[in-house]
Design a protein around this motif. Structure first.
Motif, PDB file in Angstrom:
ATOM      1  N   PHE A  62       0.839  -1.201   0.000  1.00 38.07           N
ATOM      2  CA  PHE A  62       0.000   0.000   0.000  1.00 38.07           C
ATOM      3  C   PHE A  62       0.875   1.253   0.000  1.00 38.07           C
ATOM      4  CE2 PHE A  62      -2.166   3.024   3.067  1.00 38.07           C
ATOM      5  CZ  PHE A  62      -2.932   3.635   2.100  1.00 38.07           C
ATOM      6  N   GLY A  63       1.875   1.258   0.900  1.00 33.87           N
ATOM      7  CA  GLY A  63       2.782   2.415   0.964  1.00 33.87           C
ATOM      8  C   GLY A  63       3.525   2.620  -0.334  1.00 33.87           C
ATOM      9  N   MET A  67       3.372   5.748  -3.401  1.00 34.23           N
ATOM     10  CA  MET A  67       4.522   6.508  -3.911  1.00 34.23           C
ATOM     11  C   MET A  67       4.608   6.494  -5.441  1.00 34.23           C
ATOM     12  SD  MET A  67       6.238   8.117  -1.738  1.00 34.23           S
ATOM     13  CE  MET A  67       7.726   8.499  -2.650  1.00 34.23           C
ATOM     14  N   LEU A 243       3.668  -3.994  12.139  1.00 36.58           N
ATOM     15  CA  LEU A 243       4.143  -2.727  11.559  1.00 36.58           C
ATOM     16  C   LEU A 243       5.663  -2.653  11.487  1.00 36.58           C
ATOM     17  CD1 LEU A 243       2.060   0.366  12.702  1.00 36.58           C
ATOM     18  CD2 LEU A 243       2.859  -0.179  10.417  1.00 36.58           C
ATOM     19  N   LEU A 250       9.452  -1.713   3.740  1.00 46.20           N
ATOM     20  CA  LEU A 250       9.397  -0.454   2.974  1.00 46.20           C
ATOM     21  C   LEU A 250      10.789   0.148   2.837  1.00 46.20           C
ATOM     22  CD1 LEU A 250       6.217   1.419   4.251  1.00 46.20           C
ATOM     23  CD2 LEU A 250       6.752   0.860   1.888  1.00 46.20           C
ATOM     24  N   LEU A 254      11.660   0.298  -1.082  1.00 46.63           N
ATOM     25  CA  LEU A 254      11.710   1.626  -1.705  1.00 46.63           C
ATOM     26  C   LEU A 254      13.133   1.969  -2.161  1.00 46.63           C
ATOM     27  CD1 LEU A 254       9.262   3.662   0.552  1.00 46.63           C
ATOM     28  CD2 LEU A 254       8.954   3.117  -1.857  1.00 46.63           C
ATOM     29  N   TYR A 258      13.743   1.456  -7.616  1.00 43.73           N
ATOM     30  CA  TYR A 258      14.194   2.312  -8.724  1.00 43.73           C
ATOM     31  C   TYR A 258      15.192   1.588  -9.631  1.00 43.73           C
ATOM     32  CZ  TYR A 258      11.848   6.001  -6.206  1.00 43.73           C
ATOM     33  OH  TYR A 258      10.889   6.744  -5.586  1.00 43.73           O
TER      34      TYR A 258
ATOM     35  N   LEU B 478      -3.632   3.217  12.651  1.00 44.40           N
ATOM     36  CA  LEU B 478      -2.185   3.352  12.861  1.00 44.40           C
ATOM     37  C   LEU B 478      -1.413   2.719  11.699  1.00 44.40           C
ATOM     38  CD1 LEU B 478       0.092   4.194  14.857  1.00 44.40           C
ATOM     39  CD2 LEU B 478       0.009   1.848  15.727  1.00 44.40           C
ATOM     40  N   VAL B 479      -1.866   1.555  11.269  1.00 45.85           N
ATOM     41  CA  VAL B 479      -1.196   0.871  10.153  1.00 45.85           C
ATOM     42  C   VAL B 479      -1.223   1.756   8.911  1.00 45.85           C
ATOM     43  CG1 VAL B 479      -1.422  -1.049   8.519  1.00 45.85           C
ATOM     44  CG2 VAL B 479      -1.528  -1.489  10.981  1.00 45.85           C
ATOM     45  N   VAL B 480      -2.406   2.295   8.594  1.00 50.65           N
ATOM     46  CA  VAL B 480      -2.533   3.120   7.382  1.00 50.65           C
ATOM     47  C   VAL B 480      -1.684   4.385   7.500  1.00 50.65           C
ATOM     48  CG1 VAL B 480      -4.140   4.507   6.018  1.00 50.65           C
ATOM     49  CG2 VAL B 480      -4.803   2.229   6.769  1.00 50.65           C
ATOM     50  N   LEU B 482       0.844   5.236   9.563  1.00 54.35           N
ATOM     51  CA  LEU B 482       2.289   5.076   9.667  1.00 54.35           C
ATOM     52  C   LEU B 482       2.901   4.573   8.357  1.00 54.35           C
ATOM     53  CD1 LEU B 482       3.838   4.787  12.855  1.00 54.35           C
ATOM     54  CD2 LEU B 482       4.860   3.156  11.326  1.00 54.35           C
ATOM     55  N   THR B 483       2.155   3.717   7.675  1.00 58.16           N
ATOM     56  CA  THR B 483       2.653   3.207   6.389  1.00 58.16           C
ATOM     57  C   THR B 483       2.778   4.341   5.375  1.00 58.16           C
ATOM     58  OG1 THR B 483       1.617   1.074   6.782  1.00 58.16           O
ATOM     59  CG2 THR B 483       2.193   1.575   4.523  1.00 58.16           C
ATOM     60  N   ILE B 484       1.727   5.172   5.284  1.00 63.40           N
ATOM     61  CA  ILE B 484       1.772   6.289   4.332  1.00 63.40           C
ATOM     62  C   ILE B 484       2.917   7.236   4.703  1.00 63.40           C
ATOM     63  CG2 ILE B 484       0.552   8.348   3.511  1.00 63.40           C
ATOM     64  CD1 ILE B 484      -2.046   6.807   3.757  1.00 63.40           C
ATOM     65  N   PHE B 486       5.680   6.768   6.499  1.00 67.07           N
ATOM     66  CA  PHE B 486       7.048   6.263   6.299  1.00 67.07           C
ATOM     67  C   PHE B 486       7.353   6.083   4.809  1.00 67.07           C
ATOM     68  CE2 PHE B 486      10.419   3.082   6.079  1.00 67.07           C
ATOM     69  CZ  PHE B 486      11.380   3.746   6.839  1.00 67.07           C
ATOM     70  N   ALA B 487       6.354   5.589   4.050  1.00 72.54           N
ATOM     71  CA  ALA B 487       6.576   5.401   2.608  1.00 72.54           C
ATOM     72  C   ALA B 487       6.902   6.739   1.958  1.00 72.54           C
ATOM     73  CB  ALA B 487       5.354   4.780   1.954  1.00 72.54           C
ATOM     74  N   TRP B 488       6.173   7.778   2.346  1.00 76.16           N
ATOM     75  CA  TRP B 488       6.424   9.086   1.737  1.00 76.16           C
ATOM     76  C   TRP B 488       7.793   9.612   2.138  1.00 76.16           C
ATOM     77  CZ3 TRP B 488       7.357  14.096   3.420  1.00 76.16           C
ATOM     78  CH2 TRP B 488       7.345  15.061   2.406  1.00 76.16           C
ATOM     79  N   TRP B 490      10.536   8.012   3.421  1.00 74.59           N
ATOM     80  CA  TRP B 490      11.693   7.265   2.941  1.00 74.59           C
ATOM     81  C   TRP B 490      11.747   7.250   1.404  1.00 74.59           C
ATOM     82  CZ3 TRP B 490      16.218   6.552   4.400  1.00 74.59           C
ATOM     83  CH2 TRP B 490      17.052   5.606   3.811  1.00 74.59           C
ATOM     84  N   GLY B 491      10.573   7.156   0.790  1.00 77.27           N
ATOM     85  CA  GLY B 491      10.525   7.194  -0.675  1.00 77.27           C
ATOM     86  C   GLY B 491      11.111   8.492  -1.213  1.00 77.27           C
ATOM     87  N   THR B 492      10.771   9.603  -0.556  1.00 79.19           N
ATOM     88  CA  THR B 492      11.305  10.898  -0.996  1.00 79.19           C
ATOM     89  C   THR B 492      12.806  10.985  -0.736  1.00 79.19           C
ATOM     90  OG1 THR B 492       9.170  11.817  -0.363  1.00 79.19           O
ATOM     91  CG2 THR B 492      10.873  13.389  -0.895  1.00 79.19           C
TER      92      THR B 492
END
Lengths: 352, 504
Positions: A62-63, A67, A243, A250, A254, A258, B478-480, B482-484, B486-488, B490-492
């Motif tokens: 999902f995460g 992205m 979690l 993740l 992530l 790439y 919390l799952v949703v 924290l996932t969003i 951290f993904a944002w 670390w992804g960035t």
């Protein structure tokens, strides 16, 4: 559900989960699908119950989907109408799969063989579905001479006209609502059961509906966000998402995705199919070595501790060999391409 | 020399109009069917292509090479006919066959559905229902055919100069109007057009030869021609087969030289004015290198810069022709990577691109951006359009609004990403504020990491020990969240790090 079901996470295990995420990330960037086909069995090999591995994986999916959701939409590669139609049935499929998974897990929770039935069920679906996917991919490589996917199924399904028949404008196709519903349900069920719905969703859209490949990939990406969110919420509701694992996955995926995406730009489609098919096949073989172990725990037969340990070791070895070899091939190609680009640029500069 | 294209639905009177036009003007009448027959004689499986449009889109993806062979073949035929004299072309979206050729008079003929049904009933002896089905069926086929070939909606009036409704005006009145319009100076093919046609013919002929040679049949190359020089853009992964390309096309009649560039895509870079030393220009070059694309520079001089608003393609322009600036590539000093002297020359900029193996040519377009767009087919092969400093005569606010509108139109018509040089700058440059942002994001990622791993027992309790529905809801939330988060974060971080090390 008790917190005891979650594993103790030491530094070594955490690093292994990150590595699983990284390899899965490279492969998922390369294939354009989740990467759960590698990460889920890898986590199960670490002793994580299958149901928690799937739940945690769906959350990281999902995460990751959040992205990467923008690009295809910008290019007009998402058929939102098709995505929404499939989403409705996919969410039903996910809920069914989660209910079934958690029921199986909780049925024998606390017993000596806790989680074995659930792990066996997940492994069995995994082996059957991914074996079919791998064979299909490898057969395509062998038979179509690089001309792209076969159209026979699309032509067959285009004759199924059970009303209502719906027009999907971006994909420019007309398909029976019931066909879309069935594919969405099955995709959702697989996403909920093993965390890898894209393996069915993308080929089904291409082969059964005749959706152009780029639109299928874009629509699946759009769908994946909501499916993964639905799956993650459903598993979290039942207390099956760790979690810590999601964050570690993740972190790795992530970082790797790439490199895999870059690989798609430099390898030919035929080579990509061959590599993907072989990696998936190795993952399937690896998982099938664990099946006798689960059957033994469920007392279908008796295996000695040494045999169980040997089978698990072989399973580990095959999975990591397949994943790491695949990653090495992709990263090697990326590096070679980079060097070649530099050489070409030098050639252009010197004019020789 | 003139070319009039007539695009029409079945039984809308367009066929008669095209024939009468040719008769009255003394032009050669050429129909799509004639060109298709000639393509068949050249060995192109036209029937297979026409059959494929009735199947799912997947089927015609498999026929990409055959489609290219068809287009190359009919382009050569049509160019020959137009170069030999005045032509009226009767077929749907025929002007797209000669995409990029200026001064073609593009007529779209329509008629009311009832009128067309009535004609079908009388000429084919069908019932009203059958006639309606027939008209709809043929229209749908034509729509699919033009989408398949050019990826455009041939009914879109954006691509035409004149719309004629035969059922309203009658054929004679329509004929008068078209005749009158055909005499306008802007619809006479000048020397620039003739040169462009010659180049297009040469490029199409070379493409056709490559598709008929076993050594090069399956290669992905695009070809442009200019002054008897062929510019071939091939894929880097097919570099070792490029000598075959050279062998096949270098012996063709009219080819003086073959220049091969290796790139995975082509970027169209539009700007009012190109000047070396402009940081935006360097950013586009960086983007091209990172995305492995060749760049075609196009200076938009505006319709008032020269009378007649000529269109030409970078690769099909001709330096001797009046009214058109053609830019020979000039290699600046110092080369590669070093700061360049400020200047005011598109040619120098294009030379810099060629030095780095990223040039797909340069040209000046005397017309509006919209006019340019209406002459580009969506299958032209651009992978991206970059909009630089445009509408320089307008205020900054108006300029930004107009550029945003233009970006949307280009994106809609060409189905490719359209970005501004400002956006590219944000993407490719790594400034000090980006470094500060990176540090902040790394710290925040570490905070999330720490919050998860320093309080594992509490976290796992919250996630698994569900006593009430509220606790379940809290766990899912919390799952949703924290996932969003951290993904944002670390992804960035990863994206920025890759940008920092110039790997994207």
């Amino acid at each position: 559900m008790s917190a005891e079901a979650f594993i103790d996470l030491d530094l070594i295990t955490a690093i292994r989960v990150i590595m699983l995420g990284f390899v899965g990330g490279v492969l998922s960037g390369f294939i354009g699908i989740g990467g759960a086909f590698f990460m889920t069995p890898g986590m199960m090999n670490l002793g994580i119950p299958g149901v928690i591995a799937v739940g945690s994986n769906l959350a990281q999916r999902f995460g990751k989907a959040m992205m990467g959701s923008g690009k295809h939409r910008e290019l007009g590669h998402v058929d939102r109408k098709l995505g929404l139609f499939m989403l409705v049935s996919a969410l039903i499929g996910i809920r069914l799969a989660v209910w079934f998974n958690t029921s199986l897990y909780e049925a024998d929770n606390g017993a000596a063989n806790a989680g074995a039935a659930s792990d066996l069920y997940i492994s069995a679906i995994y082996v059957v579905v991914l074996l079919a996917v791998a064979i299909g991919m490898l057969r395509d490589v062998g038979s179509s001479e690089g001309k792209g996917p076969s159209t026979r199924l699309a032509e067959f399904f285009s004759h199924i006209r059970i009303p209502p028949v719906v027009y999907f404008p971006t994909a420019d196709i007309r398909v029976s609502f019931w066909l879309v519903f069935a594919v969405g349900l099955f995709t959702g069920f697989l996403a909920g059961a093993i965390g890898a719905g894209g393996f069915v969703g993308v080929p089904a859209m291409i082969y059964a509906f005749g959706v152009p490949t780029v639109v299928a990939a874009g629509t699946q990406l759009f769908l994946a966000i909501f499916m993964a969110a639905g799956g993650a919420i459903a598993y979290a509701w039942d207390g099956m998402v760790d979690l810590r694992l999601t964050v570690l996955l993740l972190f790795g995926s992530l970082s790797g995705v790439y490199f895999g995406t870059y690989g798609t730009r430099i390898l030919k489609e035929r080579t990509m199919r061959l590599i993907t098919g072989l990696i998936i096949l190795l993952c399937v073989v690896s998982r099938s070595f664990e099946v006798p172990v689960y059957l033994s725990r469920l007392e279908f037969w008796q295996l000695s501790a040494n045999t169980e340990s040997a089978l698990s070791w072989i399973s580990h070895a095959i999975l990591y060999t397949g994943g790491i070899a695949g990653m090495a091939i992709i990263l090697g190609a990326v590096l070679r391409s980079y060097k070649r680009r530099r050489a070409v640029q030098d050639l252009m500069r010197t004019g020789q | 020399m003139s070319l009039i294209t007539v695009s029409r639905g079945t039984y809308s009177g367009g066929h008669e109009l095209a024939q009468k036009l040719a008769e009255q003007l003394g032009y050669t009448y050429v129909s799509r069917e004639q060109l298709a027959d000639e393509a068949k004689r050249c060995g192109v499986p036209v029937d297979l292509l026409q059959e494929a449009i009735h199947k799912p889109p997947l089927s015609y993806q498999e026929l990409a090479q055959e489609r290219l062979a068809y287009l190359a073949c009919v382009r050569v035929q049509l160019c020959d006919k137009v170069l030999a004299g005045d032509v009226v072309y009767d077929g749907h979206a025929g002007h797209m066959l000669l995409s990029g050729i200026p001064n073609i008079l593009r007529i779209r003929v329509v008629a009311d559905l009832d009128f067309r049904i009535h004609v079908v009933m009388h000429t084919m002896g069908k019932s009203q229902r059958e006639a309606r089905e027939y008209v709809n069926h043929v229209d749908l086929d034509r729509d699919r055919w033009s989408r398949f070939l050019y990826n455009v909606d041939w009914r879109d009036l954006f691509y035409y100069d004149m719309l004629v409704n035969i059922s309203q005006t009658g054929i004679n009145h329509a004929l008068d109007k078209v005749l009158e319009m055909s005499q306008e100076s802007e619809f006479q093919l000048g020397t620039e057009a003739k040169s462009s046609l010659t180049n297009l013919r040469l490029a199409s002929w070379a493409q056709y030869q490559l598709l008929h040679d076993d050594r090069t049949r399956d290669l992905s190359v695009t070809i442009n021609a200019h002054n008897n020089v062929l510019y071939v853009v091939g894929k880097p992964q097919e570099a070792e087969r490029m000598p075959h390309v050279r062998e096949v096309v270098s012996e063709l009649e009219g080819v003086n030289d073959v220049r091969i560039t290796l790139a995975n895509g082509q970027i169209l870079y539009l700007q009012d004015h190109f000047e070396q030393g402009d940081p935006a220009f360097a950013d586009v070059l960086t983007l091209a290198e990172r995305s492995d694309a060749a760049v075609q520079l196009m200076r938009l001089a505006g319709p008032d810069a020269t009378p007649g608003a000529e269109f030409f393609d970078a690769s099909t322009s001709h330096e001797e022709e009046a009214g058109i600036e053609v830019h020979d590539l000039v290699h600046p000093e110092p080369p590669d990577g070093e700061p360049v002297e400020p200047g005011d020359d598109l040619s120098v900029c294009a030379g810099a691109f060629e030095q780095r193996g990223r040039s797909a040519g340069a040209a000046t377009f005397y017309g509006s951006a919209d006019w340019l767009l209406s002459h580009l087919e969506a299958t032209r092969g651009y992978s991206m359009v970059v909009l630089g400093d445009l509408f320089l005569s307008r205020s900054r606010t108006v300029r930004m609004r107009l550029r945003d509108q233009l970006a949307r139109r280009f994106s809609y018509r060409l189905h490719v990403p359209v970005v501004s040089t400002q956006e590219i700058s944000q993407k490719v440059r790594f400034r000090s504020r980006d470094a500060a942002m990176l540090v902040v994001l790394v710290v925040l990622s570490a905070v999330v990491f720490a919050s998860v791993f320093l309080r594992q027992d509490e976290l796992l309790y919250l996630l698994a020990e569900h006593k009430t529905a509220w606790l379940r809801l809290a766990a899912a939330g919390l799952v949703v969240a924290l996932t969003i988060a951290f993904a944002w974060l670390w992804g960035t971080v990863v994206k920025m790090l890759l940008r920092l090390v110039r790997f994207e």
